[in-house]
Write an enzyme that holds these catalytic residues in place. Structure first.
Site, mmCIF file in Angstrom:
data_model
loop_
_atom_site.group_PDB
_atom_site.id
_atom_site.type_symbol
_atom_site.label_atom_id
_atom_site.label_comp_id
_atom_site.label_asym_id
_atom_site.label_seq_id
_atom_site.Cartn_x
_atom_site.Cartn_y
_atom_site.Cartn_z
ATOM 1 N N ARG A 50 0.815 -1.131 0.131
ATOM 2 C CA ARG A 50 0.053 0.106 0.020
ATOM 3 C C ARG A 50 0.789 1.408 0.087
ATOM 4 O O ARG A 50 2.106 1.203 0.470
ATOM 5 C CB ARG A 50 -0.883 0.020 1.213
ATOM 6 C CG ARG A 50 -2.045 -0.990 1.136
ATOM 7 C CD ARG A 50 -3.307 -0.374 0.298
ATOM 8 N NE ARG A 50 -4.238 -1.401 0.411
ATOM 9 C CZ ARG A 50 -4.693 -2.104 -0.421
ATOM 10 N NH1 ARG A 50 -3.621 -2.454 -1.727
ATOM 11 N NH2 ARG A 50 -5.830 -2.685 -0.724
ATOM 12 N N HIS A 76 -1.269 1.107 -9.629
ATOM 13 C CA HIS A 76 -1.980 0.283 -8.664
ATOM 14 C C HIS A 76 -2.683 -0.799 -9.556
ATOM 15 O O HIS A 76 -4.015 -0.989 -9.551
ATOM 16 C CB HIS A 76 -3.160 0.856 -7.834
ATOM 17 C CG HIS A 76 -3.418 0.143 -6.622
ATOM 18 N ND1 HIS A 76 -3.801 0.704 -5.452
ATOM 19 C CD2 HIS A 76 -3.804 -1.399 -6.370
ATOM 20 C CE1 HIS A 76 -4.163 -0.069 -4.515
ATOM 21 N NE2 HIS A 76 -4.062 -1.181 -5.183
HETATM 22 P P1 NAP Z 1 -2.213 -11.913 3.937
HETATM 23 O O1 NAP Z 1 -2.682 -13.313 3.244
HETATM 24 O O2 NAP Z 1 -2.916 -11.454 5.065
HETATM 25 O O3 NAP Z 1 -0.650 -11.895 4.115
HETATM 26 C C1 NAP Z 1 -0.038 -10.949 4.808
HETATM 27 C C2 NAP Z 1 1.384 -11.128 5.248
HETATM 28 O O4 NAP Z 1 1.952 -10.174 5.861
HETATM 29 C C3 NAP Z 1 1.607 -12.331 6.323
HETATM 30 O O5 NAP Z 1 2.371 -13.244 5.929
HETATM 31 C C4 NAP Z 1 1.898 -11.799 7.753
HETATM 32 O O6 NAP Z 1 2.661 -12.363 8.696
HETATM 33 C C5 NAP Z 1 2.433 -10.438 7.354
HETATM 34 N N1 NAP Z 1 2.478 -9.396 8.417
HETATM 35 C C6 NAP Z 1 1.459 -8.781 8.563
HETATM 36 N N2 NAP Z 1 1.888 -7.654 9.711
HETATM 37 C C7 NAP Z 1 3.064 -7.933 9.754
HETATM 38 C C8 NAP Z 1 3.926 -7.302 10.628
HETATM 39 N N3 NAP Z 1 3.765 -6.315 11.473
HETATM 40 N N4 NAP Z 1 5.397 -7.895 10.572
HETATM 41 C C9 NAP Z 1 5.766 -8.712 9.636
HETATM 42 N N5 NAP Z 1 4.900 -9.531 8.972
HETATM 43 C C10 NAP Z 1 3.617 -8.918 8.761
HETATM 44 O O7 NAP Z 1 -2.391 -10.825 2.829
HETATM 45 P P2 NAP Z 1 -2.206 -11.011 1.136
HETATM 46 O O8 NAP Z 1 -3.474 -11.348 0.516
HETATM 47 O O9 NAP Z 1 -1.109 -11.770 0.741
HETATM 48 O O10 NAP Z 1 -2.254 -9.365 0.706
HETATM 49 C C11 NAP Z 1 -0.976 -8.778 1.233
HETATM 50 C C12 NAP Z 1 -1.078 -7.162 0.749
HETATM 51 O O11 NAP Z 1 -1.126 -6.780 -0.415
HETATM 52 C C13 NAP Z 1 -2.870 -6.473 0.946
HETATM 53 O O12 NAP Z 1 -3.035 -6.199 2.076
HETATM 54 C C14 NAP Z 1 -2.680 -5.444 0.273
HETATM 55 O O13 NAP Z 1 -2.336 -4.202 0.648
HETATM 56 C C15 NAP Z 1 -1.622 -5.812 -0.997
HETATM 57 N N6 NAP Z 1 -2.188 -5.906 -2.341
HETATM 58 C C16 NAP Z 1 -1.800 -5.056 -3.385
HETATM 59 C C17 NAP Z 1 -2.295 -5.274 -4.508
HETATM 60 C C18 NAP Z 1 -1.844 -4.421 -5.694
HETATM 61 O O14 NAP Z 1 -2.575 -4.278 -6.750
HETATM 62 N N7 NAP Z 1 -1.135 -3.703 -5.562
HETATM 63 C C19 NAP Z 1 -3.315 -6.246 -4.737
HETATM 64 C C20 NAP Z 1 -3.811 -7.206 -3.835
HETATM 65 C C21 NAP Z 1 -3.097 -7.005 -2.569
HETATM 66 P P3 NAP Z 1 1.832 -13.716 9.151
HETATM 67 O O15 NAP Z 1 1.841 -14.650 7.928
HETATM 68 O O16 NAP Z 1 2.680 -14.133 10.047
HETATM 69 O O17 NAP Z 1 0.601 -13.516 9.801
HETATM 70 C C1 GLV Z 2 -5.659 -4.331 -4.333
HETATM 71 O O1 GLV Z 2 -4.874 -3.351 -4.059
HETATM 72 C C2 GLV Z 2 -6.241 -5.322 -3.217
HETATM 73 O O2 GLV Z 2 -5.917 -4.998 -2.376
HETATM 74 O O3 GLV Z 2 -6.702 -6.189 -3.981
#
Ligand code: NAP
Ligand code: GLV
Length: 315
Positions: free
Chosen positions: A230, A278
Site C-alpha cells: 500500500r 495500482h
Molecule cells: P495476507 O495473506 O494477510 O498476508 C499478509 C502477510 O503479511 C502475512 O505473511 C503476515 O504475517 C505479514 N505481516 C502482517 N503484519 C506484519 C508485521 N507487522 N510484521 C511482519 N509481517 C507481517 O495478505 P495478502 O493477501 O498476501 O495481501 C497482502 C497485501 O497486498 C494486501 O493487504 C494489500 O495491501 C496488498 N495488495 C496489493 C495489490 C495491488 O494491486 N497492488 C493487490 C492485492 C493486494 P503472518 O503470515 O505471520 O500472519
Molecule cells: C488491491 O490493491 C487489493 O488489495 O486487492
C-alpha cells in the site's frame, strides 16, 4: 421466494452489469443491487461487496451477515470508524489474485535485473545505449516482506525462475525454497540479505511508513525496492533521497499515498523509478463474483468462511 440482497460498491455504477452477469453466471442465489439504489430496503440487505464504502453506511444495514472486500487488502473498509465489527469481513483471496501478483512481482524483479527502465528511457530518445548487465537470478536474493496469500505465491514463482528467495513475516513459515525470517528481531538479518526487497504487507498501524529512511538505511547498499503493498507503507521522499544517494539502485512502485499519483509529482520523471497505477493484481469481476458466490453458498450452509479479517491482528 425472494432472494437475499447483495449490495455492491466496487468499480462504480457502470460496473454493475459486469457484476450482475458474473453473479448470474456463477449461479449465485442473490439479487445484486447497486450501493446507492434508492429502491433497496436496508433491512433486506444480507451481503455487501465493497471497496472504500462511505464511513457509517455499512452500520446502517441492520441485517447484514457478511461484508466482502472487493480486494485482498481491506484497509479501505476497516478505516470506517463505524464498521460493524460483529459482521465477518472476507478478503478477496482468489487463486487468480495471487497468480497475478506473482506475475507482477516476477516481472518487476526481472525488470530490475535487466535494467528495463534504462532501456525504456534510451528507446524514448532514441539512443543505442549498449551495456552489460551482471548478476543473474541465481545470484540475486529477493526478500519478500509479507509471506501470506500473495507473498507465498510470488516466492514460488520467483524460485521457479532461479531467484534465491527469503521472506519476512510476523510468524515463521515453512515454504519450499524460501528462508523464513520472523518478527522484528529478525528484520535486520533479513534486510541485510535482500538484493531486491518486495513489500507485500497489509496496511496496519505497525506497517505504516515501514519503507522509510530507517529501514531503507538497513538495506544492502545498491539494493532495489518493489512496493506492491500500500502507498501508506512508503515515504516516497525517503525513497527518492535513497535513490539520489545511490543507496537504493532502483524502485518499482505500484501503490501511492495519494492515488492517482499527481501528474506533477517528481516520481513520474525519475530515471530510476518505474511507476505503475495500482494494477499489480486485479482479477476480473467475473472471477471475483464467482468467488463471492462460492463464499455466500458456504455461509448459507452454515460453514465458516476462510480469509476473514481479524480485528485484533489488523489484517
Ligand atoms: P495476507 O495473506 O494477510 O498476508 C499478509 C502477510 O503479511 C502475512 O505473511 C503476515 O504475517 C505479514 N505481516 C502482517 N503484519 C506484519 C508485521 N507487522 N510484521 C511482519 N509481517 C507481517 O495478505 P495478502 O493477501 O498476501 O495481501 C497482502 C497485501 O497486498 C494486501 O493487504 C494489500 O495491501 C496488498 N495488495 C496489493 C495489490 C495491488 O494491486 N497492488 C493487490 C492485492 C493486494 P503472518 O503470515 O505471520 O500472519
Ligand atoms: C488491491 O490493491 C487489493 O488489495 O486487492
Amino acid at each position: 421466494m425472494t432472494k437475499p440482497i447483495l449490495l455492491v460498491k466496487s468499480g462504480g455504477e457502470s460496473a454493475m452489469p459486469d457484476w450482475q452477469r458474473g453473479f448470474a453466471e456463477a449461479g449465485a442465489q442473490v439479487e445484486v443491487r447497486w450501493w446507492d439504489d434508492a429502491g433497496v430496503d436496508p433491512a433486506a440487505v444480507r451481503y455487501a461487496l465493497v471497496w472504500d464504502p462511505e464511513p457509517g453506511r455499512l452500520a446502517k444495514l441492520p441485517n447484514l451477515q457478511v461484508i466482502f472486500g472487493s480486494g485482498a487488502g481491506v484497509d479501505f473498509i476497516t478505516r470506517d470508524p463505524d464498521l460493524p465489527k460483529h459482521v465477518p469481513l472476507v478478503r478477496m483471496a482468489t487463486p487468480g489474485a495471487a497468480q497475478r501478483m506473482g506475475e507482477y512481482v516476477t516481472w518487476a524483479a526481472l525488470s530490475l535485473l535487466q535494467d528495463a527502465r534504462r532501456m525504456t528511457l534510451a528507446q524514448a530518445v532514441p539512443r543505442w545505449d549498449y551495456f552489460e548487465r551482471e548478476p543473474t537470478a541465481p545470484e540475486t536474493t529477493v526478500g519478500i516482506m509479507g509471506l501470506g496469500h500473495m507473498g507465498a505465491t510470488a516466492a514460488r514463482m520467483l524460485n521457479g525462475i532461479g531467484f534465491r528467495v527469503i521472506g519476512w513475516s510476523r510468524t515463521r513459515k515453512e515454504l519450499p525454497g524460501v528462508q523464513s525470517f520472523a518478527g522484528a528481531v529478525e528484520q535486520d538479518a533479513f534486510l541485510a540479505r535482500a538484493d531486491i526487497l518486495v513489500c507485500l504487507l497489509p496496511a496496519t498501524p505497525e506497517t505504516r511508513g515501514i519503507l522509510s529512511a530507517p529501514l531503507l538505511g538497513r538495506m544492502k547498499q545498491g539494493a532495489a525496492l518493489v512496493n506492491v503493498g500500500r502507498g501508506q507503507h512508503q515515504r516516497i521522499e525517503d525513497i527518492i533521497a535513497a535513490l539520489a544517494s545511490g543507496w537504493l539502485s532502483a524502485a518499482v512502485l505500484d501503490v501511492f499515498e495519494q492515488e492517482p499519483l499527481p501528474a506533477d509529482h517528481p516520481a513520474w520523471q525519475h530515471p530510476r523509478l518505474t511507476i505503475t497505477p495500482h494494477v499489480a493484481s486485479l482479477p476480473p469481476r467475473s472471477e471475483r463474483a464467482a468467488h463471492v458466490a462460492q463464499m455466500i453458498a458456504l455461509h448459507e450452509r452454515g460453514e465458516t468462511l476462510p480469509n476473514t479479517y481479524d480485528h485484533e491482528r489488523g489484517y
